[in-house]
Design a protein around this motif. Sequence first.
Motif, PDB file in Angstrom:
ATOM      1  N   SER A  50       0.832  -1.207   0.000  1.00 26.72           N
ATOM      2  CA  SER A  50       0.000   0.000   0.000  1.00 26.72           C
ATOM      3  C   SER A  50       0.863   1.252   0.000  1.00 26.72           C
ATOM      4  O   SER A  50       0.426   2.305   0.459  1.00 26.72           O
ATOM      5  CB  SER A  50      -0.932  -0.015   1.212  1.00 26.72           C
ATOM      6  OG  SER A  50      -0.187   0.098   2.406  1.00 26.72           O
ATOM      7  N   PHE A  51       2.090   1.151  -0.564  1.00 26.34           N
ATOM      8  CA  PHE A  51       3.093   2.169  -0.297  1.00 26.34           C
ATOM      9  C   PHE A  51       2.726   3.617  -0.577  1.00 26.34           C
ATOM     10  O   PHE A  51       2.506   4.323   0.362  1.00 26.34           O
ATOM     11  CB  PHE A  51       4.431   1.866  -0.934  1.00 26.34           C
ATOM     12  CG  PHE A  51       5.355   3.045  -0.908  1.00 26.34           C
ATOM     13  CD1 PHE A  51       5.676   3.654   0.271  1.00 26.34           C
ATOM     14  CD2 PHE A  51       5.837   3.577  -2.050  1.00 26.34           C
ATOM     15  CE1 PHE A  51       6.497   4.759   0.309  1.00 26.34           C
ATOM     16  CE2 PHE A  51       6.665   4.670  -2.028  1.00 26.34           C
ATOM     17  CZ  PHE A  51       6.998   5.259  -0.851  1.00 26.34           C
ATOM     18  N   PRO A  52       2.641   4.161  -1.699  1.00 27.90           N
ATOM     19  CA  PRO A  52       2.585   5.619  -1.643  1.00 27.90           C
ATOM     20  C   PRO A  52       1.354   6.121  -0.907  1.00 27.90           C
ATOM     21  O   PRO A  52       1.396   7.146  -0.249  1.00 27.90           O
ATOM     22  CB  PRO A  52       2.596   6.071  -3.091  1.00 27.90           C
ATOM     23  CG  PRO A  52       2.230   4.917  -3.891  1.00 27.90           C
ATOM     24  CD  PRO A  52       2.503   3.693  -3.077  1.00 27.90           C
ATOM     25  N   GLY A  53       0.278   5.354  -0.953  1.00 26.38           N
ATOM     26  CA  GLY A  53      -0.948   5.780  -0.285  1.00 26.38           C
ATOM     27  C   GLY A  53      -0.829   5.779   1.225  1.00 26.38           C
ATOM     28  O   GLY A  53      -1.313   6.691   1.900  1.00 26.38           O
ATOM     29  N   SER A  54      -0.168   4.769   1.794  1.00 26.15           N
ATOM     30  CA  SER A  54      -0.043   4.715   3.254  1.00 26.15           C
ATOM     31  C   SER A  54       0.813   5.865   3.772  1.00 26.15           C
ATOM     32  O   SER A  54       0.540   6.417   4.836  1.00 26.15           O
ATOM     33  CB  SER A  54       0.534   3.374   3.700  1.00 26.15           C
ATOM     34  OG  SER A  54       1.818   3.161   3.153  1.00 26.15           O
ATOM     35  N   LEU A  55       1.825   6.257   3.012  1.00 26.78           N
ATOM     36  CA  LEU A  55       2.643   7.400   3.412  1.00 26.78           C
ATOM     37  C   LEU A  55       1.836   8.696   3.342  1.00 26.78           C
ATOM     38  O   LEU A  55       1.937   9.555   4.227  1.00 26.78           O
ATOM     39  CB  LEU A  55       3.883   7.488   2.528  1.00 26.78           C
ATOM     40  CG  LEU A  55       4.876   8.579   2.881  1.00 26.78           C
ATOM     41  CD1 LEU A  55       5.488   8.303   4.239  1.00 26.78           C
ATOM     42  CD2 LEU A  55       5.945   8.676   1.819  1.00 26.78           C
ATOM     43  N   LEU A  56       1.021   8.844   2.299  1.00 23.83           N
ATOM     44  CA  LEU A  56       0.189  10.043   2.183  1.00 23.83           C
ATOM     45  C   LEU A  56      -0.856  10.104   3.294  1.00 23.83           C
ATOM     46  O   LEU A  56      -1.161  11.184   3.809  1.00 23.83           O
ATOM     47  CB  LEU A  56      -0.485  10.090   0.817  1.00 23.83           C
ATOM     48  CG  LEU A  56       0.458  10.325  -0.366  1.00 23.83           C
ATOM     49  CD1 LEU A  56      -0.276  10.138  -1.675  1.00 23.83           C
ATOM     50  CD2 LEU A  56       1.082  11.690  -0.278  1.00 23.83           C
ATOM     51  N   VAL A  57      -1.408   8.951   3.681  1.00 26.44           N
ATOM     52  CA  VAL A  57      -2.362   8.925   4.795  1.00 26.44           C
ATOM     53  C   VAL A  57      -1.675   9.366   6.080  1.00 26.44           C
ATOM     54  O   VAL A  57      -2.228  10.133   6.868  1.00 26.44           O
ATOM     55  CB  VAL A  57      -2.988   7.518   4.942  1.00 26.44           C
ATOM     56  CG1 VAL A  57      -3.720   7.372   6.255  1.00 26.44           C
ATOM     57  CG2 VAL A  57      -3.932   7.250   3.790  1.00 26.44           C
ATOM     58  N   LEU A  58      -0.450   8.901   6.279  1.00 23.86           N
ATOM     59  CA  LEU A  58       0.292   9.289   7.476  1.00 23.86           C
ATOM     60  C   LEU A  58       0.577  10.787   7.493  1.00 23.86           C
ATOM     61  O   LEU A  58       0.298  11.467   8.481  1.00 23.86           O
ATOM     62  CB  LEU A  58       1.604   8.502   7.560  1.00 23.86           C
ATOM     63  CG  LEU A  58       2.550   8.920   8.681  1.00 23.86           C
ATOM     64  CD1 LEU A  58       1.965   8.524  10.023  1.00 23.86           C
ATOM     65  CD2 LEU A  58       3.911   8.312   8.482  1.00 23.86           C
ATOM     66  N   VAL A  59       1.107  11.304   6.387  1.00 22.14           N
ATOM     67  CA  VAL A  59       1.543  12.701   6.350  1.00 22.14           C
ATOM     68  C   VAL A  59       0.370  13.674   6.347  1.00 22.14           C
ATOM     69  O   VAL A  59       0.388  14.683   7.050  1.00 22.14           O
ATOM     70  CB  VAL A  59       2.463  12.944   5.134  1.00 22.14           C
ATOM     71  CG1 VAL A  59       2.746  14.419   4.936  1.00 22.14           C
ATOM     72  CG2 VAL A  59       3.759  12.174   5.307  1.00 22.14           C
ATOM     73  N   PHE A  60      -0.667  13.383   5.571  1.00 21.38           N
ATOM     74  CA  PHE A  60      -1.767  14.337   5.434  1.00 21.38           C
ATOM     75  C   PHE A  60      -2.984  14.011   6.281  1.00 21.38           C
ATOM     76  O   PHE A  60      -3.928  14.787   6.315  1.00 21.38           O
ATOM     77  CB  PHE A  60      -2.189  14.445   3.965  1.00 21.38           C
ATOM     78  CG  PHE A  60      -1.127  15.037   3.092  1.00 21.38           C
ATOM     79  CD1 PHE A  60      -0.731  16.351   3.248  1.00 21.38           C
ATOM     80  CD2 PHE A  60      -0.508  14.270   2.131  1.00 21.38           C
ATOM     81  CE1 PHE A  60       0.251  16.891   2.457  1.00 21.38           C
ATOM     82  CE2 PHE A  60       0.477  14.800   1.325  1.00 21.38           C
ATOM     83  CZ  PHE A  60       0.868  16.116   1.491  1.00 21.38           C
ATOM     84  N   GLY A  61      -2.992  12.873   6.954  1.00 20.79           N
ATOM     85  CA  GLY A  61      -4.137  12.496   7.775  1.00 20.79           C
ATOM     86  C   GLY A  61      -3.811  12.327   9.241  1.00 20.79           C
ATOM     87  O   GLY A  61      -4.315  13.040  10.103  1.00 20.79           O
ATOM     88  N   ILE A  62      -2.933  11.374   9.529  1.00 24.87           N
ATOM     89  CA  ILE A  62      -2.655  11.014  10.914  1.00 24.87           C
ATOM     90  C   ILE A  62      -1.826  12.081  11.631  1.00 24.87           C
ATOM     91  O   ILE A  62      -2.158  12.470  12.755  1.00 24.87           O
ATOM     92  CB  ILE A  62      -1.938   9.647  10.977  1.00 24.87           C
ATOM     93  CG1 ILE A  62      -2.758   8.575  10.269  1.00 24.87           C
ATOM     94  CG2 ILE A  62      -1.634   9.257  12.406  1.00 24.87           C
ATOM     95  CD1 ILE A  62      -4.112   8.325  10.878  1.00 24.87           C
ATOM     96  N   MET A  63      -0.766  12.549  11.001  1.00 26.16           N
ATOM     97  CA  MET A  63       0.092  13.536  11.670  1.00 26.16           C
ATOM     98  C   MET A  63      -0.643  14.851  11.952  1.00 26.16           C
ATOM     99  O   MET A  63      -0.533  15.375  13.060  1.00 26.16           O
ATOM    100  CB  MET A  63       1.369  13.748  10.869  1.00 26.16           C
ATOM    101  CG  MET A  63       2.275  12.523  10.919  1.00 26.16           C
ATOM    102  SD  MET A  63       3.724  12.668   9.891  1.00 26.16           S
ATOM    103  CE  MET A  63       4.713  13.773  10.867  1.00 26.16           C
ATOM    104  N   PRO A  64      -1.400  15.420  11.003  1.00 25.68           N
ATOM    105  CA  PRO A  64      -2.153  16.631  11.354  1.00 25.68           C
ATOM    106  C   PRO A  64      -3.210  16.375  12.423  1.00 25.68           C
ATOM    107  O   PRO A  64      -3.456  17.237  13.268  1.00 25.68           O
ATOM    108  CB  PRO A  64      -2.806  17.049  10.041  1.00 25.68           C
ATOM    109  CG  PRO A  64      -1.983  16.454   8.983  1.00 25.68           C
ATOM    110  CD  PRO A  64      -1.460  15.180   9.554  1.00 25.68           C
TER     111      PRO A  64
END
Length: 119
Positions: A50-64
């Motif tokens: 799930s690579f690029p999507g899981s990183l985008l979820v982390l950066v733009f979803g979970i961290m904020p």
Amino acid sequence: MSPTTRRSHAAHTARPLALGYLALMAAAGLVRGIAGASGDGYLAALYFLSFPGSLLVLVFGIMPLNALLGSSTSEAANSFGPMVYLVGGAAVNVLLVWGAATLVRRLRQPRDRRFRLWS
């Protein structure tokens, strides 16, 4: 869609393929969660799938979300579990592929139809 236009074979297989990918990622994450496995190679393989999507979820979803809630520890960043990363990442991957296919389809159209709002 008018009766004279037919959807291609790829249009009939894209939706089930995307839903199958999402279902497999959700099932694999659920099985891993039920088994209670800690950091292992299986989770690394799931993150890779799930690579690029899981990183985008982390950066733009979970961290904020963690910044808004005021938690900054690494345990708080993963308090939602790997299911959010895996299924959210898979959904983002499906949307990225859909967007790329739409862009390619749009660019292959004749120039006069390319930038119309309603085509």
